[in-house]
Design a protein around this motif. Structure first.
Motif, PDB file in Angstrom:
ATOM      1  N   ILE A  57      -5.007  -1.288  -8.965  1.00  0.00           N
ATOM      2  CA  ILE A  57      -4.364   0.005  -8.740  1.00  0.00           C
ATOM      3  C   ILE A  57      -3.326   0.264  -9.822  1.00  0.00           C
ATOM      4  CG2 ILE A  57      -4.696  -0.196  -6.250  1.00  0.00           C
ATOM      5  CD1 ILE A  57      -1.697  -0.848  -6.009  1.00  0.00           C
ATOM      6  N   ALA A  58      -2.940   1.529  -9.911  1.00  0.00           N
ATOM      7  CA  ALA A  58      -1.877   1.882 -10.852  1.00  0.00           C
ATOM      8  C   ALA A  58      -0.565   1.283 -10.369  1.00  0.00           C
ATOM      9  CB  ALA A  58      -1.753   3.394 -10.942  1.00  0.00           C
ATOM     10  N   PRO A  59       0.189   0.644 -11.241  1.00  0.00           N
ATOM     11  CA  PRO A  59       1.449   0.029 -10.814  1.00  0.00           C
ATOM     12  C   PRO A  59       2.400   1.070 -10.232  1.00  0.00           C
ATOM     13  CG  PRO A  59       0.829  -0.717 -13.007  1.00  0.00           C
ATOM     14  CD  PRO A  59      -0.079   0.429 -12.675  1.00  0.00           C
ATOM     15  N   TYR A  87       9.042  -3.682  -9.145  1.00  0.00           N
ATOM     16  CA  TYR A  87       7.653  -4.093  -8.919  1.00  0.00           C
ATOM     17  C   TYR A  87       7.155  -5.080  -9.969  1.00  0.00           C
ATOM     18  CZ  TYR A  87       2.600  -3.993  -8.566  1.00  0.00           C
ATOM     19  OH  TYR A  87       1.283  -4.367  -8.462  1.00  0.00           O
ATOM     20  N   ALA A  88       7.362  -4.768 -11.246  1.00  0.00           N
ATOM     21  CA  ALA A  88       6.821  -5.610 -12.319  1.00  0.00           C
ATOM     22  C   ALA A  88       7.325  -7.048 -12.197  1.00  0.00           C
ATOM     23  CB  ALA A  88       7.196  -5.027 -13.673  1.00  0.00           C
ATOM     24  N   ARG A  89       8.602  -7.187 -11.867  1.00  0.00           N
ATOM     25  CA  ARG A  89       9.182  -8.523 -11.740  1.00  0.00           C
ATOM     26  C   ARG A  89       8.558  -9.290 -10.579  1.00  0.00           C
ATOM     27  NH1 ARG A  89      13.751  -9.717  -8.815  1.00  0.00           N
ATOM     28  NH2 ARG A  89      14.337  -7.505  -8.784  1.00  0.00           N
ATOM     29  N   SER A 146       5.713   3.418  -2.124  1.00  0.00           N
ATOM     30  CA  SER A 146       5.158   4.142  -3.266  1.00  0.00           C
ATOM     31  C   SER A 146       3.907   4.925  -2.909  1.00  0.00           C
ATOM     32  CB  SER A 146       4.848   3.156  -4.401  1.00  0.00           C
ATOM     33  OG  SER A 146       6.006   2.481  -4.825  1.00  0.00           O
ATOM     34  N   TYR A 147       3.131   4.426  -1.938  1.00  0.00           N
ATOM     35  CA  TYR A 147       1.847   5.060  -1.601  1.00  0.00           C
ATOM     36  C   TYR A 147       1.822   5.532  -0.143  1.00  0.00           C
ATOM     37  CZ  TYR A 147       0.205   3.081  -5.999  1.00  0.00           C
ATOM     38  OH  TYR A 147       0.036   2.766  -7.335  1.00  0.00           O
ATOM     39  N   ASN A 155      -0.831   7.942   0.753  1.00  0.00           N
ATOM     40  CA  ASN A 155      -2.221   7.564   0.454  1.00  0.00           C
ATOM     41  C   ASN A 155      -2.714   6.602   1.539  1.00  0.00           C
ATOM     42  OD1 ASN A 155      -4.667   6.629  -0.609  1.00  0.00           O
ATOM     43  ND2 ASN A 155      -3.895   6.702  -2.732  1.00  0.00           N
ATOM     44  N   ALA A 156      -3.219   7.158   2.629  1.00  0.00           N
ATOM     45  CA  ALA A 156      -3.626   6.341   3.773  1.00  0.00           C
ATOM     46  C   ALA A 156      -4.785   5.411   3.431  1.00  0.00           C
ATOM     47  CB  ALA A 156      -4.008   7.254   4.943  1.00  0.00           C
ATOM     48  N   ASP A 157      -5.711   5.892   2.607  1.00  0.00           N
ATOM     49  CA  ASP A 157      -6.876   5.069   2.254  1.00  0.00           C
ATOM     50  C   ASP A 157      -6.444   3.824   1.471  1.00  0.00           C
ATOM     51  OD1 ASP A 157      -9.814   4.634   1.963  1.00  0.00           O
ATOM     52  OD2 ASP A 157      -9.329   4.885  -0.164  1.00  0.00           O
ATOM     53  N   LEU A 158      -5.557   4.006   0.506  1.00  0.00           N
ATOM     54  CA  LEU A 158      -5.084   2.872  -0.290  1.00  0.00           C
ATOM     55  C   LEU A 158      -4.301   1.893   0.584  1.00  0.00           C
ATOM     56  CD1 LEU A 158      -3.697   2.864  -3.855  1.00  0.00           C
ATOM     57  CD2 LEU A 158      -2.370   1.738  -2.049  1.00  0.00           C
ATOM     58  N   LEU A 159      -3.467   2.409   1.466  1.00  0.00           N
ATOM     59  CA  LEU A 159      -2.678   1.519   2.323  1.00  0.00           C
ATOM     60  C   LEU A 159      -3.564   0.735   3.283  1.00  0.00           C
ATOM     61  CD1 LEU A 159       0.453   3.708   3.176  1.00  0.00           C
ATOM     62  CD2 LEU A 159       0.275   1.821   1.534  1.00  0.00           C
ATOM     63  N   ALA A 160      -4.640   1.351   3.731  1.00  0.00           N
ATOM     64  CA  ALA A 160      -5.570   0.629   4.611  1.00  0.00           C
ATOM     65  C   ALA A 160      -6.232  -0.518   3.860  1.00  0.00           C
ATOM     66  CB  ALA A 160      -6.621   1.602   5.151  1.00  0.00           C
ATOM     67  N   LYS A 161      -6.607  -0.261   2.613  1.00  0.00           N
ATOM     68  CA  LYS A 161      -7.217  -1.315   1.795  1.00  0.00           C
ATOM     69  C   LYS A 161      -6.199  -2.420   1.490  1.00  0.00           C
ATOM     70  CE  LYS A 161     -10.617   1.729  -0.401  1.00  0.00           C
ATOM     71  NZ  LYS A 161     -11.055   2.374  -1.674  1.00  0.00           N
ATOM     72  N   TRP A 162      -4.970  -2.019   1.252  1.00  0.00           N
ATOM     73  CA  TRP A 162      -3.912  -3.001   1.002  1.00  0.00           C
ATOM     74  C   TRP A 162      -3.681  -3.879   2.237  1.00  0.00           C
ATOM     75  CZ3 TRP A 162      -1.259  -6.041  -1.793  1.00  0.00           C
ATOM     76  CH2 TRP A 162       0.030  -6.458  -1.465  1.00  0.00           C
TER      77      TRP A 162
END
Length: 235
Positions: free
Chosen positions: A22-24, A30-32, A190-191, A194-201
């Motif tokens: 996914i896009a950071p 986050y990066a750290r 951050s998301y 975005n329900a679809d992305l959070l479900a996958k996460w």
């Protein structure tokens, strides 16, 4: 690998793979934390490999130990005992020291018996050679004894590798859990739209059920409730 380690390690690898796809998030932290997660996953893989290597080493040495114990008794000690019974029975002490010890003795005790037999045989070396034993029978005896001793050391080294790696895995899993908990907060913030992305996460960071059981294995040895009832770091 123990199930209590295997399941959470696989979960952290899935979470790592998901984050790489996914896009950071636009978060300074986050990066750290992502870099920290990558580092601990690499350590988990390394220590898991070391633990497996230690277990393989230990098993291999156990097998070698069995083979060498049998070889020492049957190919080296038994012939000496047979010659002693047939031709050297009148030599004082021979009957006691030149006998084949029980197969049930521990390796340490078997080696002690071998030392006693070797000492007696060395004193009567020429008689044994004159009655059928090879000229180098003592050297051959010593070689097997030396190899047998090494199996004890090798097994201990293997066990040490395995136990050390297991301890290290437990410590790294604790670090991984804390790191992923922070990343989880960042991802959900951050998301949040975005329900679809959070479900996958949520699925990626779920600890899989152990075969034959109904409770998820926590990533750091806590209870199922501590894993939010689903085997995930957070809901």
């Amino acid at each position: 690998m123990l199930a209590k380690h295997k399941q959470p390690i696989e979960m952290y690898q899935r979470a790592q793979d998901f984050l790489g796809s996914i896009a950071p998030p636009q978060s300074a932290a986050y990066a750290r934390h992502k870099e920290s997660l990558d580092a601990v996953v690499a350590k988990l893989v390394e220590f898991s490999s070391e633990r497996a290597g230690g277990q393989r080493q230990s098993r291999a040495e156990v097998m070698r130990n069995r083979t060498l114990r049998r070889e020492l008794r049957e190919k080296h000690m038994a012939p000496l005992a047979q010659v002693a019974r047939a031709l050297l029975g009148d030599v004082e002490g021979v009957e006691r020291t030149l006998r084949v010890p029980s197969a049930n003795l521990s390796t340490t005790k078997l080696l002690a018996e071998a030392e006693g037999m070797r000492k007696e045989a060395a004193a009567l070396e020429q008689q044994f050679i004159e009655n059928g034993r090879p000229a180098d029978f003592l050297a051959a005896f010593d070689a097997v004894v030396s190899q047998l001793r090494r199996t004890q050391l090798g097994k201990a080294q293997g066990v040490g590798r395995s136990v050390g790696a297991r301890t290290a895995i437990t410590k790294v899993l604790l670090q991984a859990r804390k790191t992923l908990a922070i990343i989880d907060v960042i991802i959900r913030e951050s998301y949040r739209e975005n329900a679809d992305l959070l479900a996958k996460w949520k699925l990626a960071k779920r600890v899989q059920l152990v075969p034959g059981g109904s409770s998820p294995v926590p990533a750091t040895g806590g209870t199922a409730d501590e894993n939010v009832g689903e085997g995930s770091i957070a809901a």
